[in-house]
Design a protein around this motif. Structure first.
Motif, PDB file in Angstrom:
ATOM      1  N   ASP A  33      -4.971   1.817   0.770  1.00 29.05           N
ATOM      2  CA  ASP A  33      -4.921   0.994  -0.436  1.00 29.05           C
ATOM      3  C   ASP A  33      -4.268  -0.322  -0.052  1.00 29.05           C
ATOM      4  N   ILE A  34      -4.996  -1.401  -0.258  1.00 33.44           N
ATOM      5  CA  ILE A  34      -4.503  -2.743   0.025  1.00 33.44           C
ATOM      6  C   ILE A  34      -4.148  -3.368  -1.325  1.00 33.44           C
ATOM      7  N   VAL A  35      -2.894  -3.756  -1.482  1.00 33.83           N
ATOM      8  CA  VAL A  35      -2.418  -4.316  -2.747  1.00 33.83           C
ATOM      9  C   VAL A  35      -1.645  -5.592  -2.447  1.00 33.83           C
ATOM     10  N   VAL A  36      -1.914  -6.634  -3.213  1.00 39.16           N
ATOM     11  CA  VAL A  36      -1.152  -7.879  -3.114  1.00 39.16           C
ATOM     12  C   VAL A  36      -0.498  -8.109  -4.471  1.00 39.16           C
ATOM     13  N   ARG A  37       0.834  -8.281  -4.453  1.00 41.41           N
ATOM     14  CA  ARG A  37       1.598  -8.475  -5.699  1.00 41.41           C
ATOM     15  C   ARG A  37       2.555  -9.639  -5.562  1.00 41.41           C
ATOM     16  N   HIS A  52       8.646   3.066   1.278  1.00 38.88           N
ATOM     17  CA  HIS A  52       7.202   2.984   1.104  1.00 38.88           C
ATOM     18  C   HIS A  52       6.516   3.921   2.088  1.00 38.88           C
ATOM     19  N   ASP A  53       5.380   4.475   1.669  1.00 35.42           N
ATOM     20  CA  ASP A  53       4.595   5.332   2.565  1.00 35.42           C
ATOM     21  C   ASP A  53       3.798   4.522   3.579  1.00 35.42           C
ATOM     22  N   GLY A  54       3.568   3.263   3.291  1.00 41.19           N
ATOM     23  CA  GLY A  54       2.831   2.387   4.191  1.00 41.19           C
ATOM     24  C   GLY A  54       3.680   1.194   4.591  1.00 41.19           C
ATOM     25  N   THR A  55       3.088   0.293   5.328  1.00 41.03           N
ATOM     26  CA  THR A  55       3.769  -0.912   5.794  1.00 41.03           C
ATOM     27  C   THR A  55       3.557  -2.041   4.797  1.00 41.03           C
ATOM     28  N   LEU A  56       4.605  -2.831   4.594  1.00 45.67           N
ATOM     29  CA  LEU A  56       4.534  -3.995   3.711  1.00 45.67           C
ATOM     30  C   LEU A  56       4.819  -5.257   4.507  1.00 45.67           C
ATOM     31  N   PHE A  57       4.195  -6.342   4.073  1.00 49.80           N
ATOM     32  CA  PHE A  57       4.481  -7.658   4.611  1.00 49.80           C
ATOM     33  C   PHE A  57       4.932  -8.504   3.428  1.00 49.80           C
ATOM     34  N   VAL A  58       6.112  -9.103   3.548  1.00 52.41           N
ATOM     35  CA  VAL A  58       6.758  -9.780   2.419  1.00 52.41           C
ATOM     36  C   VAL A  58       7.024 -11.235   2.784  1.00 52.41           C
ATOM     37  N   LEU A  59       6.630 -12.145   1.896  1.00 53.62           N
ATOM     38  CA  LEU A  59       6.917 -13.562   2.038  1.00 53.62           C
ATOM     39  C   LEU A  59       7.830 -13.971   0.884  1.00 53.62           C
ATOM     40  N   LEU A 106       5.982 -12.599  -2.400  1.00 52.96           N
ATOM     41  CA  LEU A 106       4.577 -12.233  -2.354  1.00 52.96           C
ATOM     42  C   LEU A 106       4.490 -11.068  -1.371  1.00 52.96           C
ATOM     43  N   VAL A 107       3.924  -9.941  -1.814  1.00 49.34           N
ATOM     44  CA  VAL A 107       3.957  -8.720  -1.009  1.00 49.34           C
ATOM     45  C   VAL A 107       2.546  -8.195  -0.774  1.00 49.34           C
ATOM     46  N   LEU A 108       2.254  -7.878   0.493  1.00 56.01           N
ATOM     47  CA  LEU A 108       1.018  -7.208   0.880  1.00 56.01           C
ATOM     48  C   LEU A 108       1.373  -5.771   1.250  1.00 56.01           C
ATOM     49  N   TYR A 109       0.865  -4.811   0.471  1.00 59.71           N
ATOM     50  CA  TYR A 109       1.067  -3.386   0.739  1.00 59.71           C
ATOM     51  C   TYR A 109      -0.140  -2.872   1.506  1.00 59.71           C
ATOM     52  N   VAL A 110       0.094  -2.096   2.560  1.00 63.74           N
ATOM     53  CA  VAL A 110      -0.959  -1.388   3.279  1.00 63.74           C
ATOM     54  C   VAL A 110      -0.538   0.083   3.270  1.00 63.74           C
ATOM     55  N   ASN A 111      -0.950   0.785   2.221  1.00 59.27           N
ATOM     56  CA  ASN A 111      -0.513   2.160   1.983  1.00 59.27           C
ATOM     57  C   ASN A 111      -1.630   3.154   2.266  1.00 59.27           C
ATOM     58  N   PRO A 112      -1.266   4.405   2.572  1.00 59.88           N
ATOM     59  CA  PRO A 112      -2.300   5.443   2.612  1.00 59.88           C
ATOM     60  C   PRO A 112      -2.970   5.531   1.239  1.00 59.88           C
ATOM     61  N   ALA A 113      -4.258   5.820   1.215  1.00 60.13           N
ATOM     62  CA  ALA A 113      -4.997   5.899  -0.037  1.00 60.13           C
ATOM     63  C   ALA A 113      -4.328   6.886  -0.991  1.00 60.13           C
ATOM     64  N   GLY A 114      -4.103   6.438  -2.232  1.00 57.54           N
ATOM     65  CA  GLY A 114      -3.528   7.283  -3.254  1.00 57.54           C
ATOM     66  C   GLY A 114      -2.014   7.354  -3.281  1.00 57.54           C
ATOM     67  N   ALA A 115      -1.351   6.754  -2.316  1.00 58.99           N
ATOM     68  CA  ALA A 115       0.120   6.787  -2.274  1.00 58.99           C
ATOM     69  C   ALA A 115       0.694   5.860  -3.342  1.00 58.99           C
ATOM     70  N   PRO A 116       1.865   6.218  -3.894  1.00 57.05           N
ATOM     71  CA  PRO A 116       2.512   5.297  -4.831  1.00 57.05           C
ATOM     72  C   PRO A 116       2.978   4.046  -4.100  1.00 57.05           C
ATOM     73  N   LEU A 117       3.246   2.984  -4.842  1.00 53.64           N
ATOM     74  CA  LEU A 117       3.729   1.759  -4.198  1.00 53.64           C
ATOM     75  C   LEU A 117       5.098   1.964  -3.569  1.00 53.64           C
TER      76      LEU A 117
END
Length: 127
Positions: A33-37, A52-59, A106-117
């Motif tokens: 799941d790719i999410v930008v918030r 987080h279950d996945g890696t985040l990139f934060v600006l 500004l956050v880019l989430y790269v999470n396993p599919a279906g994982a919570p944020l």
């Protein structure tokens, strides 16, 4: 599939206080799941301790983000700083605004599919 995104900033759920986010993009790609918030944190606001279950990139786009980790200790990121948040409970952390102006990220989430944020963890004693 790209999902509908939010137009307004919405308050983040407890234990977050004084934070609100707006989802700009959400899609599933190759089992992720790719999410930008965009997130705003008012002075004194906090995300609450979490990981987080996945890696985040934060600006950091405004202000100074106080971002200590349970295992690694203090971290502070200023405007225009880009950093990576590793996944898993060993990387539990909190995002706080100890300043007098709003923090924006500004956050880019790269999470396993279906994982919570994020997943909550208890705050450290004294923290």
């Amino acid at each position: 599939m790209i999902r509908r995104c939010t137009r307004e900033f919405v308050a983040n759920p407890a234990p977050a206080v004084g934070t609100a986010s707006r989802t700009l993009l959400r899609l599933r790609l190759a089992g992720r799941d790719i999410v930008v918030r965009r997130t705003r944190i008012v002075p004194g606001g906090t995300s609450g301790w979490h990981f987080h279950d996945g890696t985040l990139f934060v600006l950091v786009t405004r202000g100074v983000l106080d971002h200590p980790y349970l295992a690694r200790g203090p971290a502070e990121y200023r405007r225009f700083r880009l950093f990576r948040e590793p996944s898993g409970p060993d990387n539990a952390h909190v995002a706080r605004n100890n300043g007098t102006t709003e923090v924006r990220i500004l956050v880019l989430y790269v999470n396993p599919a279906g994982a919570p944020l994020s997943r909550q963890v208890p705050p450290p004693s004294g923290g």
